[in-house]
Design a protein around this motif. Structure first.
Motif, short mmCIF file in Angstrom:
data_model
loop_
_atom_site.label_atom_id
_atom_site.label_comp_id
_atom_site.label_asym_id
_atom_site.label_seq_id
_atom_site.Cartn_x
_atom_site.Cartn_y
_atom_site.Cartn_z
N MET A 137 0.86 -1.19 0.00
CA MET A 137 0.00 0.00 0.00
C MET A 137 0.89 1.24 0.00
O MET A 137 1.42 1.64 1.03
N ARG A 138 1.10 1.80 -1.17
CA ARG A 138 1.96 2.99 -1.28
C ARG A 138 1.15 4.24 -0.97
O ARG A 138 0.04 4.41 -1.47
N ILE A 139 1.72 5.09 -0.15
CA ILE A 139 1.07 6.37 0.18
C ILE A 139 1.73 7.44 -0.69
O ILE A 139 2.88 7.82 -0.46
N ARG A 140 1.00 7.93 -1.67
CA ARG A 140 1.54 8.91 -2.60
C ARG A 140 1.10 10.33 -2.28
O ARG A 140 1.81 11.29 -2.58
N LEU A 145 -11.62 20.37 11.64
CA LEU A 145 -10.64 19.57 10.92
C LEU A 145 -11.31 18.50 10.05
O LEU A 145 -10.89 18.25 8.92
N GLY A 146 -12.36 17.87 10.59
CA GLY A 146 -13.04 16.84 9.82
C GLY A 146 -13.62 17.40 8.53
O GLY A 146 -13.50 16.79 7.46
N ASP A 147 -14.23 18.57 8.60
CA ASP A 147 -14.80 19.19 7.41
C ASP A 147 -13.70 19.57 6.43
O ASP A 147 -13.86 19.42 5.21
N ALA A 148 -12.56 20.05 6.94
CA ALA A 148 -11.44 20.40 6.05
C ALA A 148 -10.98 19.18 5.27
O ALA A 148 -10.75 19.25 4.05
N ILE A 149 -10.85 18.05 5.93
CA ILE A 149 -10.39 16.84 5.26
C ILE A 149 -11.41 16.36 4.22
O ILE A 149 -11.04 15.83 3.17
N LEU A 150 -12.69 16.58 4.49
CA LEU A 150 -13.72 16.22 3.50
C LEU A 150 -13.48 16.91 2.16
O LEU A 150 -13.82 16.36 1.11
N HIS A 151 -12.88 18.09 2.19
CA HIS A 151 -12.63 18.82 0.95
C HIS A 151 -11.56 18.14 0.09
O HIS A 151 -11.36 18.54 -1.06
N VAL A 184 -8.06 12.98 -3.47
CA VAL A 184 -7.51 11.70 -3.00
C VAL A 184 -7.91 10.57 -3.95
O VAL A 184 -7.14 9.64 -4.20
N ASN A 185 -9.14 10.64 -4.48
CA ASN A 185 -9.60 9.72 -5.54
C ASN A 185 -9.47 8.24 -5.14
O ASN A 185 -8.94 7.42 -5.89
N GLY A 186 -9.96 7.93 -3.94
CA GLY A 186 -10.05 6.53 -3.54
C GLY A 186 -8.78 5.89 -3.02
O GLY A 186 -8.73 4.68 -2.79
N GLU A 187 -7.72 6.68 -2.81
CA GLU A 187 -6.46 6.13 -2.32
C GLU A 187 -6.32 6.38 -0.81
O GLU A 187 -6.84 7.37 -0.30
N PRO A 224 -9.56 5.73 2.38
CA PRO A 224 -10.57 6.56 1.69
C PRO A 224 -11.96 6.43 2.32
O PRO A 224 -12.79 7.33 2.16
N GLU A 225 -12.20 5.35 3.07
CA GLU A 225 -13.51 5.18 3.73
C GLU A 225 -13.78 6.27 4.76
O GLU A 225 -14.93 6.47 5.17
#
Length: 286
Positions: free
Chosen positions: A1-4, A109-115, A120-123, A210-211
């Motif tokens: 699982m590569r984190i890009r 912070l949670g809302d910021a990450i939602l943006h 991220v496109n599923g990664e 991504p979940e």
């Protein structure tokens, strides 16, 4: 699982550092001669990340300008023969591919990450908070990437804090499965010392699946009416094996005034060009 990919939330109002953050993003506060966020981006690059999304907000345009090329300044430095300074400025504009999206309302912070969901496109992706500097032999986020690749599980960075400071952090309840490595059983956002299940605090480094985006959409606002990432992780842990690792190194919470001053002193002392002058100054207080 590569984190890009990495996400750096930098949309907060920085109220702990007022009044300076009225007109300057806390992520642009200087540590010696580089802004805080420069250290964070460098950490991500050293860990092998090649794609960064910065979540900004109103008044954060200076972050974009900092990582952009400055042709007028570069021309001036070249004409004046200031080649060392020219090299430093050019390197900033070429560090890595950086993208930006704006959080229009400060909803946590949670809302910021939602943006970051589309980018991220599923990664699986890394999150580095823009006001935490970690100085270590191995990049802080890189330590988490190493574990998540071995265990194939999301992971959060933690450190033990004094009990009288637990109310400033998200705190985990966990089972230790290795030296400084825990399976997370529960998380509590900013508990009182009496409510806290431990003094193991969540710090600003995460590797998330991504979940998390679906979970964040179902997470109700918490304290201060904001969507807290800790609350979303608490829901995620019901169905997912979430790990926590104590990050080795020195962390500076530069959103705190005292920590900001200490960071400037300590990081200044490792710089050959200013170390001597700082020591001479401090000698006066003996």
């Amino acid at each position: 699982m590569r984190i890009r990919k990495a996400v750096i939330p930098a949309a907060g109002l920085g109220t702990r550092m007022l009044p300076i953050t009225k007109s300057m993003p806390k992520e642009m506060l200087p540590i010696v001669d580089k802004p805080v966020i420069h250290y964070v981006v460098e950490e991500a690059i050293k860990a092998g990340i090649d794609d960064i999304l910065i979540i900004t907000g109103k008044g954060k345009r200076t972050i974009e300008d900092y990582f952009d090329r400055s042709f007028e300044l570069e021309y001036y430095l070249r004409e004046k023969g200031k080649l060392d300074e020219l090299r430093q400025v050019e390197e900033i504009g070429e560090m890595i591919d950086i993208y930006y999206v704006r959080q229009k309302k400060p909803l946590g912070l949670g809302d910021a990450i939602l943006h970051a969901e589309k980018h991220v496109n599923g990664e699986p992706f890394a999150v580095l908070l823009g006001d935490d500097i970690i100085v270590s032999e191995k990049p802080g986020i890189g330590q988490l990437i190493e574990v998540t690749q071995k265990k194939n599980a999301p992971i959060i960075g933690v450190e033990k804090v004094p009990w009288d400071r637990v109310s400033r952090y998200g705190i985990i309840k966990g089972k230790e499965i290795g030296k400084g490595l825990y399976t997370v059983e529960d998380l509590i956002e900013k508990p009182s010392p009496n409510e806290a299940p431990s003094n193991i605090a969540i710090i600003g480094r995460y590797i998330l699946p991504p979940e998390i985006f679906d979970v964040l959409k179902e997470t109700p606002p918490g304290k201060d009416g904001e969507i807290q990432l800790t609350d979303a992780l608490r829901l995620l842990v019901k169905d997912t094996n979430l790990l926590a690792k104590e990050i080795e190194g020195r962390r500076y919470d530069v959103g705190d005034k005292v920590e900001f001053i200490i960071a400037n002193l300590e990081l200044g002392l490792v710089r050959k060009d200013v170390r001597k002058h700082i020591l001479e100054y401090l000698e006066r207080f003996k």
